[in-house]
Design a protein around this motif. Sequence first.
Motif, PDB file in Angstrom:
ATOM      1  N   TYR A 208    -129.980  16.022  89.698  1.00  0.00           N
ATOM      2  CA  TYR A 208    -129.745  17.128  88.771  1.00  0.00           C
ATOM      3  C   TYR A 208    -128.244  17.328  88.637  1.00  0.00           C
ATOM      4  O   TYR A 208    -127.536  17.391  89.633  1.00  0.00           O
TER       5      TYR A 208
ATOM      6  N   CYS B 135    -127.515  30.911  87.066  1.00  0.00           N
ATOM      7  CA  CYS B 135    -128.725  31.729  87.109  1.00  0.00           C
ATOM      8  C   CYS B 135    -128.290  33.182  87.312  1.00  0.00           C
ATOM      9  O   CYS B 135    -127.410  33.462  88.127  1.00  0.00           O
TER      10      CYS B 135
ATOM     11  N   THR C 108    -132.536  35.958  90.188  1.00  0.00           N
ATOM     12  CA  THR C 108    -133.082  34.606  90.087  1.00  0.00           C
ATOM     13  C   THR C 108    -132.280  33.653  90.972  1.00  0.00           C
ATOM     14  O   THR C 108    -131.197  33.987  91.446  1.00  0.00           O
TER      15      THR C 108
ATOM     16  N   ARG D 207    -131.852  29.026  91.859  1.00  0.00           N
ATOM     17  CA  ARG D 207    -132.296  27.641  91.660  1.00  0.00           C
ATOM     18  C   ARG D 207    -131.865  26.845  92.863  1.00  0.00           C
ATOM     19  O   ARG D 207    -130.688  26.707  93.152  1.00  0.00           O
ATOM     20  N   GLN D 208    -132.858  26.302  93.589  1.00  0.00           N
ATOM     21  CA  GLN D 208    -132.571  25.439  94.723  1.00  0.00           C
ATOM     22  C   GLN D 208    -132.206  24.055  94.204  1.00  0.00           C
ATOM     23  O   GLN D 208    -132.465  23.721  93.048  1.00  0.00           O
TER      24      GLN D 208
ATOM     25  N   SER E  56    -133.598  21.347  94.638  1.00  0.00           N
ATOM     26  CA  SER E  56    -134.755  20.561  94.228  1.00  0.00           C
ATOM     27  C   SER E  56    -135.389  21.055  92.927  1.00  0.00           C
ATOM     28  O   SER E  56    -136.296  20.422  92.402  1.00  0.00           O
ATOM     29  N   GLY E  57    -134.935  22.187  92.395  1.00  0.00           N
ATOM     30  CA  GLY E  57    -135.522  22.747  91.183  1.00  0.00           C
ATOM     31  C   GLY E  57    -134.745  22.382  89.933  1.00  0.00           C
ATOM     32  O   GLY E  57    -133.662  21.813  89.996  1.00  0.00           O
ATOM     33  N   SER E  58    -135.314  22.727  88.781  1.00  0.00           N
ATOM     34  CA  SER E  58    -134.617  22.460  87.520  1.00  0.00           C
ATOM     35  C   SER E  58    -134.557  23.698  86.633  1.00  0.00           C
ATOM     36  O   SER E  58    -134.114  23.624  85.504  1.00  0.00           O
TER      37      SER E  58
ATOM     38  N   CYS F  13    -134.145  28.336  86.694  1.00  0.00           N
ATOM     39  CA  CYS F  13    -133.910  29.559  87.457  1.00  0.00           C
ATOM     40  C   CYS F  13    -135.271  30.200  87.727  1.00  0.00           C
ATOM     41  O   CYS F  13    -136.050  30.409  86.801  1.00  0.00           O
ATOM     42  N   SER F  14    -135.558  30.475  88.974  1.00  0.00           N
ATOM     43  CA  SER F  14    -136.818  31.105  89.361  1.00  0.00           C
ATOM     44  C   SER F  14    -136.543  32.543  89.770  1.00  0.00           C
ATOM     45  O   SER F  14    -135.544  32.815  90.441  1.00  0.00           O
TER      46      SER F  14
ATOM     47  N   ASP G 203    -128.637  30.018  95.164  1.00  0.00           N
ATOM     48  CA  ASP G 203    -129.675  29.030  95.451  1.00  0.00           C
ATOM     49  C   ASP G 203    -130.808  29.616  96.290  1.00  0.00           C
ATOM     50  O   ASP G 203    -131.660  28.890  96.776  1.00  0.00           O
TER      51      ASP G 203
END
Length: 110
Positions: A21, A37, A41, A43-44, A46-48, A50-51, A67
């Motif tokens: 990424y 983000c 929110t 984003r780690q 490994s993610g793609s 913002c959670s 993160d």
Amino acid sequence: GNEVLAPYYLPVLADKSSATYPCPPGCIARQLQCFSCPPGTFRQASGSACSPCPPNTSLFQDHWASDRCFSCPLGGICTSTTEAPVASEGYIRIPDFAYQETFADLIGPN
């Protein structure tokens, strides 16, 4: 503060063969740029995307480009996923970015 971090251009986004990424954790890629983000929110690596920090879990994130979400510390009151905790009665906030031992007991063993 609540400032928006300026996006920046990453040439690697144009390289379709990139296996990783292209933006640092806490940021997402859009239109050949990395964007932070927002608070609440994360984003780690490994993610793609913002959670959001899960609501009603005492988790929060009050900074841009993070993160992870933080657990509400002992002595803190967390009412929002986007705001820093406030000290509960008998505690005082001690600024610490990692929110480890953020609140000190004012009563304590005197």
